[in-house]
Design a protein around this motif. Structure first.
Motif: not given
Length: 607
Positions: A123-140
């Motif tokens: 996931t980190e390779i594809l979507l980048g590092p997770a935000p500090g307070k949550r694991n699920t990324r937000i795409m806009v």
């Protein structure tokens, strides 16, 4: 009634048989992959997804229920470590029954303590590092009209955006490049990481253009429940003294006939609207960009409508700049619509001439292939229809689904033909041209309408030709065929390129049916988990909030379900910043209660 020892012996025998089946059948499937790449069988994601496919080829519900009754794992969360889960239960049963260790299992299987770290790494390779307070990324999804708006980009980043999406089905390379540049500056100024995804348009099948008619600008005041005016109607009008000067974004133009001097604040422009009713338009503000007009009554303006200043006799002119509008096609259940083979503009029905409404399709070759009885969905399910006849002019559809009283069909709306093999090339000419533009700008490619392993190989080859094998790929599952072929699609890229899956629920619902969508999206989540691949949960998440600023309770529940994916996608809208902030809060709260299918039991504080 069998003794506990006999029951556990039976369970052990069943699990040993299940393990042997998984091992033997998996070896056959892995051998079939060796012709693609002999090294594939060594990849843990490949091996585990093959184990999962074999496991799910049989009904193990009776075994699960028996295991659960004995307080053992029921294999209900084994997607990411199939053989390890089976082996751990076998080890417990061997110890309980005093049986010696038998056949050795697959030594390269993914262990329970490895699956989470493997998924996290992918996931980190594809979507980048997770935000500090949550694991699920937000795409806009970025709107083209805000491509150069630095403040807007910074607001999205500080609200919680982790991935920006450029939709190549909209805007142009000029806007795409501007979005990337502006985002780059916003990242530097906010010190927040954010990757960029570009969605290829793919072979999006849409309704064609409609004939146009004279445009009308309808201004409505806001009224209370008793019909009293609360706010007057407003419009922005450009003062067009020089016909060659560029126009700002406005509703219409005021073309003066004798003087170039703009009106003043408080001045009243009198006119007769399209219905012949006299109206008074008061000037509320004047800027270099134009004037703001208000009216306490409803008014219909058209190009050529004359106006006259009450205060200055020589200040008069007419209205211009109101664009033509598409002809309205109103469709109700039982109506007919001709899906034409030509690209002529569509038009409403002509009952006097026994002519049904008609509209073209952006891929005309599909029209003649529609069999009688073929289901057709339009505009994300707003209309359902069925092919009732074919003629040299096109396919005649009968509307079977529409809201009571009917609704309007517009140009450039999606068309879905569930179950119809499209047989289209994996990449359109536009897709290939767009890749030349977007490859230097983005971190990953969204592959629209991918339907097979051959399609995936075609995109990988196209990226290789552009020296872009470092870019990630997100396979967008939008059709029934893509869903049924999901294992081969994933196996065509796992281990060779950063890879993820998008559950494109809008088109997918039209393809598999809205009743089955919940089941299908669950199965996609499970298979991606078995392959240790990240998932993007997409389509209409917090749609009411992003577009209208209103929170819908069912959409809040849907957004919370998105926590099971590694990323949740929001579409653009006037209130997108608020939607990002709300989604950030929901995902942060939900991760304390659930991880994938695993219910977490943090302390609750009921007093």
């Amino acid at each position: 009634m069998p003794t506990r020892a006999a029951l556990w012996n039976d369970l052990l025998d069943s699990l040993l048989a299940l393990r042997d089946r998984v091992l033997d059948e998996s070896e056959k499937r892995l051998a079939a992959l060796d012709h693609q790449d002999p090294g594939l069988r060594l990849h843990p994601g490949v091996r585990n997804v093959v184990h999962y496919l074999v496991l799910r080829s049989v009904d193990i519900r009776p075994l699960q229920e028996a295991l659960a009754r004995e307080g053992l794992s029921s294999l209900g969360r084994c997607e990411s470590h199939v053989l390890d889960s089976i082996e751990r239960i076998i080890a417990v049963l061997r110890a309980a029954t005093g049986k010696a260790r038998g056949r050795a299992s697959d030594a390269s299987t993914t262990r329970d303590d490895e699956d989470a770290s493997t998924l996290r790494s992918n996931t980190e390779i594809l979507l980048g590092p997770a935000p500090g307070k949550r694991n699920t990324r937000i795409m806009v999804t970025l709107p083209g009209e805000r491509a150069t708006d630095l403040a807007f980009m910074k607001e999205l980043l500080t609200s919680g955006m982790d991935i920006a999406r450029i939709n190549c089905a909209h805007d142009s390379p000029v806007e795409w490049a501007a979005m990337a540049r502006t985002l780059r500056v916003a990242r530097q100024e906010t010190e927040r990481p954010c990757k960029i995804l570009a969605d290829l348009a793919g072979h999006k099948i849409r309704t064609g253009p409609l004939a146009t008619e004279e445009g009308v600008l309808h201004l409505r005041p806001m009224r209370d429940h008793r019909g009293r005016v609360v706010l007057p109607a407003h419009c922005r009008a450009a003062w067009k003294g020089n016909a060659q000067s560029p126009l700002p974004p406005v509703d219409c133009q005021l073309l003066p006939l004798e003087t170039n001097r703009p009106p003043e604040v408080g001045e009243v422009l009198r006119c007769m609207d399209a219905r012949g009713k006299e109206r008074r338009l008061e000037v509320e503000s004047v800027t270099d960009a134009g004037v703001t007009l208000s009216c306490p009554q409803s008014v219909y303006l058209m190009n050529g409508t004359p106006w006259q200043s009450d205060q200055h006799r020589r200040r008069h002119g007419h209205i211009a700049g109101i664009p033509e509008t598409p002809t309205a096609i109103l469709l109700a259940v039982g109506d007919h619509l001709l899906l034409t083979r030509d690209a002529l503009p569509g038009a409403a029905a002509e009952p006097d001439h026994h002519q049904p409404a008609r509209i073209s399709c952006t891929i005309p070759s599909l029209v003649e292939r529609l069999p009688l009885g073929q289901k057709v969905w339009m505009d994300d399910g707003k209309f359902g229809a069925e092919v009732v006849s074919q003629s040299p002019d096109g396919a005649l559809l009968q509307i079977t689904v529409a809201k009571p009283g009917g609704d309007r069909l517009f140009p450039d709306r999606g068309l879905n033909f569930p179950g119809l093999p499209l047989d289209l090339p994996p990449l359109s000419d536009k897709d290939r041209a767009d890749l030349d533009v977007i490859v230097p700008l983005v971190d990953m490619i969204g592959f629209s309408f991918v339907e097979s392993a051959a399609h995936m190989r075609a995109l990988r080859d196209a990226l290789s030709q552009r020296q872009a094998t470092h870019l990630g790929i997100i396979a967008k599952i939008e059709t029934a065929q893509a869903f049924h072929r999901l294992p081969e699609i994933l196996l065509a890229a796992i281990g060779r390129q950063p890879l993820g899956v998008m559950v494109a629920r809008g088109d997918l619902a039209m393809e598999v049916g809205p009743e089955r969508l919940t089941e299908v999206q669950e199965e996609i989540l499970w298979l991606a988990d078995a392959a240790h691949l990240p998932v993007v949960w997409a389509t209409q998440v917090l749609e009411s909030l992003a577009k209208r600023g209103m929170i819908s309770r069912p959409e809040l529940t849907d957004a919370a379900m998105g926590e099971r994916a590694e990323c949740v996608m929001l579409n653009k809208g006037p209130y997108i910043g608020q939607a990002v902030h709300t989604l950030d809060d929901i995902l942060t709260r939900m991760q304390g209660h659930q991880r994938k299918k695993f219910a977490l039991m943090r302390a609750l504080h009921w007093s």
